[in-house]
Design a protein around this motif. Sequence first.
Motif, mmCIF file in Angstrom:
data_model
loop_
_atom_site.group_PDB
_atom_site.id
_atom_site.type_symbol
_atom_site.label_atom_id
_atom_site.label_comp_id
_atom_site.label_asym_id
_atom_site.label_seq_id
_atom_site.Cartn_x
_atom_site.Cartn_y
_atom_site.Cartn_z
ATOM 1 N N GLY A 64 -0.213 -6.704 -5.875
ATOM 2 C CA GLY A 64 -0.841 -5.948 -5.264
ATOM 3 C C GLY A 64 -2.770 -5.591 -5.943
ATOM 4 O O GLY A 64 -2.496 -7.054 -6.429
ATOM 5 N N ARG A 65 -3.004 -5.056 -5.806
ATOM 6 C CA ARG A 65 -4.479 -4.969 -6.313
ATOM 7 C C ARG A 65 -4.652 -5.546 -7.675
ATOM 8 O O ARG A 65 -3.885 -4.787 -9.089
ATOM 9 C CB ARG A 65 -5.410 -3.367 -6.205
ATOM 10 C CG ARG A 65 -6.025 -3.057 -4.723
ATOM 11 C CD ARG A 65 -6.157 -1.309 -4.623
ATOM 12 N NE ARG A 65 -6.533 -1.070 -5.652
ATOM 13 C CZ ARG A 65 -6.638 0.248 -6.251
ATOM 14 N NH1 ARG A 65 -6.444 0.958 -4.980
ATOM 15 N NH2 ARG A 65 -7.233 0.554 -7.007
ATOM 16 N N GLU A 90 -6.731 7.253 -0.343
ATOM 17 C CA GLU A 90 -7.683 7.123 -0.937
ATOM 18 C C GLU A 90 -7.683 8.969 -1.403
ATOM 19 O O GLU A 90 -8.874 8.592 -2.496
ATOM 20 C CB GLU A 90 -9.059 6.195 0.150
ATOM 21 C CG GLU A 90 -8.814 4.848 -0.255
ATOM 22 C CD GLU A 90 -8.593 3.969 1.118
ATOM 23 O OE1 GLU A 90 -9.657 4.832 1.351
ATOM 24 O OE2 GLU A 90 -7.851 3.392 1.022
ATOM 25 N N ALA A 139 -2.973 -8.518 0.640
ATOM 26 C CA ALA A 139 -2.715 -7.270 -0.550
ATOM 27 C C ALA A 139 -1.814 -7.681 -1.711
ATOM 28 O O ALA A 139 -2.469 -7.257 -2.740
ATOM 29 C CB ALA A 139 -1.503 -6.269 0.035
ATOM 30 N N ARG A 159 -2.859 5.960 4.533
ATOM 31 C CA ARG A 159 -3.787 4.862 3.698
ATOM 32 C C ARG A 159 -5.498 5.768 2.984
ATOM 33 O O ARG A 159 -5.638 6.162 2.123
ATOM 34 C CB ARG A 159 -4.715 3.297 5.064
ATOM 35 C CG ARG A 159 -5.587 2.531 4.303
ATOM 36 C CD ARG A 159 -5.085 2.606 3.387
ATOM 37 N NE ARG A 159 -4.769 2.584 1.890
ATOM 38 C CZ ARG A 159 -4.794 2.604 0.958
ATOM 39 N NH1 ARG A 159 -3.757 1.162 0.383
ATOM 40 N NH2 ARG A 159 -4.828 2.946 -0.323
ATOM 41 N N ILE A 216 -5.145 -3.089 -10.432
ATOM 42 C CA ILE A 216 -3.841 -1.683 -10.647
ATOM 43 C C ILE A 216 -2.407 -3.144 -11.611
ATOM 44 O O ILE A 216 -2.356 -2.781 -12.798
ATOM 45 C CB ILE A 216 -2.867 -1.829 -9.269
ATOM 46 C CG1 ILE A 216 -3.581 -0.515 -8.240
ATOM 47 C CG2 ILE A 216 -1.472 -0.431 -9.774
ATOM 48 C CD1 ILE A 216 -3.572 -0.012 -7.052
ATOM 49 N N ALA A 219 1.813 2.101 -10.644
ATOM 50 C CA ALA A 219 0.943 3.751 -9.886
ATOM 51 C C ALA A 219 0.586 4.272 -10.741
ATOM 52 O O ALA A 219 -0.426 5.155 -11.287
ATOM 53 C CB ALA A 219 2.248 4.121 -8.797
ATOM 54 N N ASP A 277 -1.908 -1.184 -1.786
ATOM 55 C CA ASP A 277 -2.531 -0.909 -3.062
ATOM 56 C C ASP A 277 -1.441 -1.801 -3.452
ATOM 57 O O ASP A 277 -2.606 -2.682 -4.844
ATOM 58 C CB ASP A 277 -2.502 0.407 -3.338
ATOM 59 C CG ASP A 277 -3.908 1.061 -2.515
ATOM 60 O OD1 ASP A 277 -4.588 0.804 -2.745
ATOM 61 O OD2 ASP A 277 -3.658 2.440 -2.389
ATOM 62 N N ILE A 308 -2.434 5.792 -5.539
ATOM 63 C CA ILE A 308 -1.300 5.018 -4.653
ATOM 64 C C ILE A 308 -0.465 4.241 -3.421
ATOM 65 O O ILE A 308 0.729 5.166 -3.725
ATOM 66 C CB ILE A 308 -0.541 3.655 -6.267
ATOM 67 C CG1 ILE A 308 -2.221 3.637 -7.368
ATOM 68 C CG2 ILE A 308 -0.484 2.466 -5.838
ATOM 69 C CD1 ILE A 308 -3.365 3.640 -6.859
#
Length: 446
Positions: free
Chosen positions: A287-288, A237, A107, A233, A291, A128, A268, A242
């Motif tokens: 994380g992502r 979504e 992740a 999760r 983001i 977030a 995330d 987040i």
Amino acid sequence: MRRSLQRSNEHFRQASAAMPMGVSSNFRYWGDDKTLYADHGKGARLWDIDGNEYIDYRLGYGPAILGYADPRVDEAAIEGMKVGGVFALSTELEYDVASRISRMVPAAEMVRFSNSGTEAVMAALRLAKAFTRKDSHIIVEGGYHGIFDSVLWYADIEEWDESKGGQPNVEVESHGVPQILKKLTHFTPLNDADYLEDLLKRHHHEIGAFLVEPIMGNCCSIQATREYMQAARMLCEKYHVIMIVDEVKTGFRVARGGVQELLGIKADLCTFAKAMGNGYPISAVAGRKDIMMQVANGVSHGGTYTCHSVSLAAANRCLQILDETPALENIAKYGNDLRDGMSKVLRDRGIRHCFTGHGSMSGLFFNAEAPTNYRDWLNSDYTFYDTMAPKLHDLGILCEPDSREPWFVCEAHEQSCLTQTVAAFESAVDETLEELKDTDRAKATA
Ligand SMILES: Cc1ncc(COP(=O)(O)O)c(C=O)c1O
């Protein structure tokens, strides 16, 4: 109390004149005549200033994953000292450490460093909220995420009367936290996806983050199920929230890829601290990419001491050891052997119990079934634990006096520690049974 704490007590009186409560963190104050002052630690052992020796299962609330004063990490830290500290510039090594984290934790597409768990969670929440443009967040009941205003709230399970209907009140942990922040904080019990969905249905337009520690390191290591985390999760979504997995305690401890690897989930955003540097102050938010890249788009992140060369060098070495050697397998094995040894003592005496969480950070729970959330913990009998913990301290075993804090294991816990711990545990259990014989024994036994 069988140990002498004379010097600690004298020091407490002196230190209290210079530092409120004589300590540098409220959690280190255990009472005027019970507050311990550490002299030094080596491996899995700690010595207080009275010369009392303990096998330590607190490990500074988790950081000393390899053991105190680990020569491999300390040598790296000494090399880091020669680099020069902080420069208000980045160094090449940051990339190496960030890359390793990304390899260990899928992740963690991108990484930013800080100094403490608090700073990492603060950054994650800010990212977030910037990304979703929504100001509120959800915390799991019983969760602890650091010492800043947005998370210093709790669901008051202890004063909650379920029979009257309604949900626990949300209360503030600290004076000085602006009450106005209360309306930005929602709570949900762990392992109840229906509750979470209901909350999100009603408030998703304002909720930007779901902050969860799937093995609750400040709440008896109560563990989320895979099914719950998968449902959460999907809900995140669905409602554009987040998911922040707070791995400040579980990261690089319960598995190389942390609790996310253990439970098969991908956050995330996630946060790391304790085990990263074997006690040297360093943390990370990761994380992502989309983001994390908010920091290039108006989100503040930084700090003068971020990536101090000593901490960074320590983290580089510590993570290498955790990644490339069987340290984590050895830690888990010790933890499981310790559970077996303790279980035998308790079973032989007909005492109901179970363990929660992971072998490397076990919660000991005096009930036949493991709690699934903080509401369950409250319904258990923790007087047995509370009575036993100080006896263990007297017998040279340092566990947290509060049953909500798990028993942490490090790589330096070895066979002699295990034998000594189980023997001391047996004595402490017998003394506890004796002390409680006219009161809570019936509750504590099967
Ligand atoms: C899950 C979790 N998050 C955040 C923190 C805060 O970390 P720190 O004490 O390094 O600020 C802690 C500390 O125990 C923690 O357990």
